[in-house]
Design a protein around this motif. Structure first.
Motif, PDB file in Angstrom:
ATOM      1  N   SER A 225     -13.933 -26.257 -48.283  1.00  0.00           N
ATOM      2  CA  SER A 225     -15.598 -26.001 -48.683  1.00  0.00           C
ATOM      3  C   SER A 225     -15.158 -24.869 -49.840  1.00  0.00           C
ATOM      4  N   LEU A 227     -17.596 -23.054 -50.715  1.00  0.00           N
ATOM      5  CA  LEU A 227     -18.184 -21.424 -50.390  1.00  0.00           C
ATOM      6  C   LEU A 227     -17.169 -20.816 -49.587  1.00  0.00           C
ATOM      7  N   LEU A 282     -24.694 -16.947 -46.077  1.00  0.00           N
ATOM      8  CA  LEU A 282     -23.742 -17.680 -46.540  1.00  0.00           C
ATOM      9  C   LEU A 282     -23.204 -18.771 -45.429  1.00  0.00           C
ATOM     10  N   PHE A 284     -24.966 -19.670 -43.031  1.00  0.00           N
ATOM     11  CA  PHE A 284     -25.995 -20.644 -42.915  1.00  0.00           C
ATOM     12  C   PHE A 284     -25.928 -21.732 -43.817  1.00  0.00           C
ATOM     13  N   SER A 285     -25.710 -21.382 -45.181  1.00  0.00           N
ATOM     14  CA  SER A 285     -25.665 -22.343 -46.236  1.00  0.00           C
ATOM     15  C   SER A 285     -24.496 -23.383 -45.900  1.00  0.00           C
ATOM     16  N   GLN A 286     -23.191 -22.792 -45.747  1.00  0.00           N
ATOM     17  CA  GLN A 286     -22.202 -23.591 -45.607  1.00  0.00           C
ATOM     18  C   GLN A 286     -22.413 -24.327 -44.421  1.00  0.00           C
ATOM     19  N   MET A 288     -25.228 -25.242 -42.657  1.00  0.00           N
ATOM     20  CA  MET A 288     -26.365 -26.346 -42.935  1.00  0.00           C
ATOM     21  C   MET A 288     -26.112 -27.548 -43.941  1.00  0.00           C
ATOM     22  N   LEU A 289     -25.468 -27.207 -44.969  1.00  0.00           N
ATOM     23  CA  LEU A 289     -25.037 -28.388 -46.107  1.00  0.00           C
ATOM     24  C   LEU A 289     -23.912 -29.351 -45.461  1.00  0.00           C
ATOM     25  N   ILE A 290     -23.192 -28.707 -44.793  1.00  0.00           N
ATOM     26  CA  ILE A 290     -22.050 -29.645 -43.889  1.00  0.00           C
ATOM     27  C   ILE A 290     -22.622 -30.583 -42.864  1.00  0.00           C
ATOM     28  N   TYR A 292     -25.822 -31.255 -43.045  1.00  0.00           N
ATOM     29  CA  TYR A 292     -26.695 -32.044 -43.028  1.00  0.00           C
ATOM     30  C   TYR A 292     -26.358 -33.355 -43.655  1.00  0.00           C
ATOM     31  N   SER A 293     -24.993 -33.063 -44.542  1.00  0.00           N
ATOM     32  CA  SER A 293     -24.674 -34.466 -45.142  1.00  0.00           C
ATOM     33  C   SER A 293     -23.614 -35.154 -44.251  1.00  0.00           C
ATOM     34  N   ILE A 295     -20.503 -35.686 -43.577  1.00  0.00           N
ATOM     35  CA  ILE A 295     -19.511 -36.431 -44.225  1.00  0.00           C
ATOM     36  C   ILE A 295     -18.337 -35.989 -43.396  1.00  0.00           C
ATOM     37  N   GLU A 298     -15.684 -33.183 -43.968  1.00  0.00           N
ATOM     38  CA  GLU A 298     -16.017 -31.516 -44.027  1.00  0.00           C
ATOM     39  C   GLU A 298     -16.349 -31.315 -42.607  1.00  0.00           C
TER      40      GLU A 298
ATOM     41  N   ALA B 245     -27.471 -30.412 -53.028  1.00  0.00           N
ATOM     42  CA  ALA B 245     -26.365 -30.321 -52.212  1.00  0.00           C
ATOM     43  C   ALA B 245     -26.456 -30.944 -50.761  1.00  0.00           C
ATOM     44  N   THR B 246     -27.725 -31.230 -50.296  1.00  0.00           N
ATOM     45  CA  THR B 246     -27.629 -32.015 -49.064  1.00  0.00           C
ATOM     46  C   THR B 246     -27.412 -33.546 -49.074  1.00  0.00           C
ATOM     47  N   SER B 247     -27.396 -33.710 -50.355  1.00  0.00           N
ATOM     48  CA  SER B 247     -27.142 -35.413 -50.475  1.00  0.00           C
ATOM     49  C   SER B 247     -25.653 -35.538 -50.401  1.00  0.00           C
ATOM     50  N   VAL B 248     -25.090 -36.916 -50.574  1.00  0.00           N
ATOM     51  CA  VAL B 248     -23.884 -37.188 -50.349  1.00  0.00           C
ATOM     52  C   VAL B 248     -23.225 -37.671 -51.689  1.00  0.00           C
ATOM     53  N   HIS B 253     -22.927 -32.499 -53.705  1.00  0.00           N
ATOM     54  CA  HIS B 253     -22.673 -32.010 -52.519  1.00  0.00           C
ATOM     55  C   HIS B 253     -21.458 -31.217 -52.362  1.00  0.00           C
ATOM     56  N   THR B 255     -20.633 -26.898 -51.050  1.00  0.00           N
ATOM     57  CA  THR B 255     -21.193 -25.592 -50.146  1.00  0.00           C
ATOM     58  C   THR B 255     -21.645 -24.355 -51.058  1.00  0.00           C
ATOM     59  N   ILE B 256     -20.944 -24.524 -52.179  1.00  0.00           N
ATOM     60  CA  ILE B 256     -21.164 -23.103 -52.957  1.00  0.00           C
ATOM     61  C   ILE B 256     -22.532 -23.351 -53.633  1.00  0.00           C
ATOM     62  N   PRO B 258     -25.933 -22.877 -53.142  1.00  0.00           N
ATOM     63  CA  PRO B 258     -26.741 -21.935 -53.034  1.00  0.00           C
ATOM     64  C   PRO B 258     -26.600 -20.575 -53.745  1.00  0.00           C
TER      65      PRO B 258
END
Lengths: 414, 460
Positions: A225, A227, A282, A284-286, A288-290, A292-293, A295, A298, B245-248, B253, B255-256, B258
């Motif tokens: 990741s 982040l 941070l 939440f960002s890490q 939420m993005l993981i 949401y996607s 994959i 991750e 970043a929410t896409s694939v 995509h 995580t850094i 934001p």
């Protein structure tokens, strides 16, 4: 004015250290996990958590100089005291890493040399090419093998040595110059520290990320990741601010730092609040993005934490975010010692659990045990950290005499 | 009063009195418009006019007049959108975050930076607006009942979060800016002789009387707004980054995104503030208030945020290799060596390498270097968004649909047009508004004014 490290607090830190020694010895003997995995994992957790607080102090100290901060000049010795722990914390991490390299534990899956080669020869040696008599190596892990340039070799060790050496050298120099300023006065040393602090921050900006990849993220070897480094950094920063605030409040109650006023407390509490929010942002960002996607590469990281560690993981986030947010947001709360202390203690433990959950799910998987050993080691290392910090604090005048911003800091009032 | 350390450089140069500050700031508003202003506003007005023409042409014809194709469905439009939103970050950072950090030097620059923020956010809002093609149903972005003709919005979409984040940010920034203007409008009102302007500034100043009660409330509301605006500085560009970043999509995509977008936004915002203020301080003779120390501070913000962005670039690059994910690695290899590598290297040079020149004190205190680098940074930041958007899209998972993007004259025209509108608005601001927070500046005259600091240091 001098601070003497004696009496009850010294006894307390010694008692805590004794508890730590018992927990270490008793824990090792009673730990039935394979290769004492649980014991080693907890040593890494405690090694890293307290090292990170000391490193956070060094970072914050350098930040004060680089940003020409005035208000904190009066309490700067506190940070010098905390970063005295860097060599000891670094040594604990080094012991864990060395033990891993010699296969005393397998916290770091990638330290297993059999993962890197695709083929197995009849004599038991490994080969990267298909030779006569070669069989497929059942341990071969293509993903880890592809990381060999970064993880499985001398480069890893070189980096670890460089990180620790850099931090120790800067910490020693800052302390030396700071004491020298007490004697010599003038602004020459101040400007030197201004420039060296900026230089340190450059190293820190890179190393804080890479060391968290090397020491922590590589535990979940397949996972990655971008982040992660900043997330770990925000955790170390906030833990450092909490410790600073609590110890300063205690010292003030004992009559030290007598000119530390409510504005200083307010400023420190603001840092504790603000960095708690940064950490939450941070996290939440890490997450939420993981999430949401979704994959597979991750999301496994959070799947583990949400299946086997669901309650501690979510409670940890809730405490570290919601408690400071709701309790500390008001101005008056940041000046109220009766509110600050319980929140600080709670989120200090909360951030310890954060580090715990960075390490444990990838090392103990779904058969973790939490018992007296964990508590004992946490307390023991706390005692050690306190002992080192207060010993250093007693070695020099509490208030820097010739700091150019000293008067400004004493006058702080808003 | 808290005494400032002797080693701090004064923030107001020269032998200024309270009245001098008022005269220096209000004087240009009272006098006739200078020639240079008239020439400049005509030029930028013409460019703005051309831009509006391009926009109208686009609206009348459809977004096919842009160079978008089925592979690269987002290009200059979203690049410009993100670029402008990013620029719109400096103002609120200066007014809110620096207020919380008690940075007094912000008082010389916050007013114009906030104005710039508001204009930049308006420019940003144009792009998603016209991208819809049918701007007359633009209100469909709001969650309205279905009787209004739309389908209920998709709350799972970061594009909708953008609508909320940016409109909130815009509203709070506008209120913050306006509250700060109230006492200064009152000062102008009190000096105006002509009845009509006096009346107008009187209305604008909301009956400000300058009593202690007014000032207490002013300070309270400033702190509250700063508290609200600070998380907004983070949220807006974080949410913009989540559009990607929410896409694939590899390259989107990660995580850094934001925090790295926030840092990049502050970076480009400060660069634009430098570009504008270097011209403004010279033409409006404000060198005593916005002097070399202010410029140095801003350049330090630029080198710090630029370096954070640099660390993020390298982190992304490294992790794309470390991850072992083939698509992820390829996205980055393609970035620095594929058909758009020129854009990648422009980005790297302008954003990471050239700002390092500010390690030299001489350079970060040089007006010429600052002016050139401020433009270089904004070029770099435009290309950053172009690299993220176009290079990530142009080679997708299916090689048979790989393509490239070529900007049309309308793409270029609309972008240049927004620059025209932006500078026109800023020039109007500089003509009719107090460009420095003059009443706030007066509060630091005795602690940070050059003449007062001299006396003070003499006594001690």
């Amino acid at each position: 004015m001098e601070f003497k490290f004696e009496g009850k607090v010294k006894t307390l830190s010694l008692v805590l250290m004794a508890i730590g020694v018992i927990a270490l010895a008793g824990g090792f003997l009673t730990d039935t996990s394979d290769h004492h995995q649980r014991w080693w994992a907890n040593l890494l957790v405690n090694g890293f958590f307290y090292f990170a607080i000391a490193l956070g102090a060094l970072f914050f100290y350098a930040l004060q100089y680089a940003a020409e901060v005035g208000w904190s000049a009066y309490i700067k010795r506190m940070f010098e005291a905390m970063f005295a722990y860097i060599p000891i914390g670094g040594a604990v991490i080094l012991i864990v890493l060395l033990a891993g390299q010699f296969h005393l534990h397998h916290l770091y899956h990638w330290m297993d040399g059999s993962l890197y080669h695709e083929f197995l020869m009849p004599d038991g040696s490994f080969s990267d090419t298909m030779e006569a008599g070669a069989a497929m190596n059942p341990n071969y892990d293509e993903i880890i093998a592809n990381k060999s340039a970064y993880l499985g070799g001398w480069f890893y060790w070189l980096r670890t040595i460089i990180y620790l050496a850099t931090f120790i050298i800067f910490a020693r120099l800052f302390r030396k110059w700071s004491l020298q300023e007490d004697v010599e006065g003038g602004t020459v040393i101040h400007y030197k520290m201004y420039r060296r602090s900026a230089l340190f921050l450059v190293f820190f900006a890179v190393f804080s990320s890479t060391l968290s990849w090397d020491w922590i993220m590589s535990i979940d070897t397949h996972w990655f990741s971008t982040l992660f480094g900043w997330y770990v950094f925000s955790g170390m920063w906030v833990s450092c601010m909490i410790f600073t605030l609590v110890i300063l409040l205690w010292l003030r109650s004992k009559g030290h730092f007598s000119e530390m006023n409510q504005s200083h407390v307010h400023d420190l509490a603001k840092w504790m609040f603000a960095i708690s929010m940064l950490w939450s942002y941070l996290w939440f960002s890490q997450f939420m993005l993981i999430w949401y996607s979704d994959i597979p590469e991750e999301v496994t990281y959070f799947v583990t934490r949400f299946s086997d560690y669901k309650v501690p993981y979510l409670v940890m986030f809730f405490i570290n975010f919601a408690v400071p947010f709701y309790v500390m947001i008001a101005r008056d709360a940041k000046r109220n010692v009766n509110l600050i202390l319980p929140v600080a203690v709670l989120i200090f433990v909360g951030h310890f659990v954060d580090v715990y959950l960075l390490v444990i799910p990838g090392t103990m998987f779904n058969h973790n045990v939490f018992g007296w050993m964990e508590v004992g080691m946490f307390l023991g290392f706390f005692g050690l950290f306190l002992f080192v910090t207060l010993t250093r604090l007693s070695k020099a005048p509490l208030i820097p005499v010739n700091h150019p911003f000293l008067q400004e800091s004493k006058d702080l009032n808003f | 009063m808290q005494r400032e350390a002797a080693i701090r450089e004064p923030l107001i140069l020269g032998n200024k009195s309270y009245k001098d500050i008022t005269d220096d700031v209000v004087g240009p508003i009272e006098g006739a418009a200078p020639r240079t202003w008239k020439i400049l506003v005509t030029l930028t007005g013409l460019v703005a006019f051309y831009g509006v023409g391009c926009i109208l042409y686009l609206l009348g014809t459809g977004i096919g007049v842009w160079g978008l194709n089925k592979t690269v469905g987002w290009a200059w439009d979203i690049t410009n959108f993100v670029w402008w939103v990013g620029i719109g970050h400096a103002g609120t950072l200066i007014s809110a975050v620096l207020l919380l950090f008690r940075q007094k030097w912000r008082m010389a620059i916050n007013r114009s930076a906030e104005a710039m923020t508001i204009f930049a956010v308006i420019m940003a809002a144009i792009f998603p607006g016209i991208h819809m093609g049918r701007i007359w149903v633009g209100y469909w972005v709001f969650p309205l009942p279905n009787q209004f003709g739309s389908l209920w919005v998709n709350f799972n979409s970061p594009l909708l979060w953008d609508v909320f984040a940016i409109s909130t940010y815009f509203s709070v920034s506008l209120v913050f800016w306006y509250i700060g203007l109230v006492p200064d409008f009152a000062t102008i009102r009190d000096r105006m002789v002509k009845p009509l302007p006096k009346k107008i500034y009187g209305i604008l100043s909301f009956g400000w009387s300058g009593r202690a009660k007014n000032w207490t409330r002013f300070e309270e509301v400033s702190l509250v707004l700063a508290g609200i605006a600070t998380p907004l500085v983070f949220s807006v560009h974080s949410i913009v980054s989540m559009d990607f970043a929410t896409s694939v999509i590899p390259g989107w995509h990660t995580t850094i995104f934001p925090p790295y977008f926030v840092s990049g936004a502050v970076f480009s915002g400060f660069a634009m503030v430098q570009t504008l203020l270097l011209i403004m301080r010279k033409t409006m003779k404000l060198e005593s208030y916005i002097h070399i120390k202010h410029i140095e501070y801003m350049n330090i913000v630029i080198i710090v945020t630029g370096s954070i962005v640099g660390v993020a670039y390298l982190t992304e690059l490294f992790i794309s290799w470390y991850s072992g994910v083939e698509y992820e690695s390829y996205a980055f290899i393609n970035r620095f060596s594929g058909p758009y590598s020129w854009a990648y290297w422009i980005m790297m040079t302008c954003n990471v390498i050239t700002p390092q020149l500010y390690w030299f004190k001489k350079l970060r205190r040089s007006l010429t270097v600052t002016f050139i680098l401020s433009i270089v940074v904004n070029i770099g930041m435009w290309f950053e968004r172009y690299v993220i958007i176009v290079t990530s899209l142009h080679r997708d998972y299916n090689p048979s649909s790989w393509g490239e993007f070529h900007a049309t004259t309308i793409d270029i025209g609309i972008f240049i047009g927004t620059l025209g509108i932006f500078f026109t608005l800023f020039l109007l601001f500089a003509r009719f508004f107090p460009v420095l927070a003059l009443n706030e500046l007066k509060s630091i005259l005795k602690s940070s004014g050059e003449n007062y600091k001299k006396i003070d240091n003499h006594h001690h």
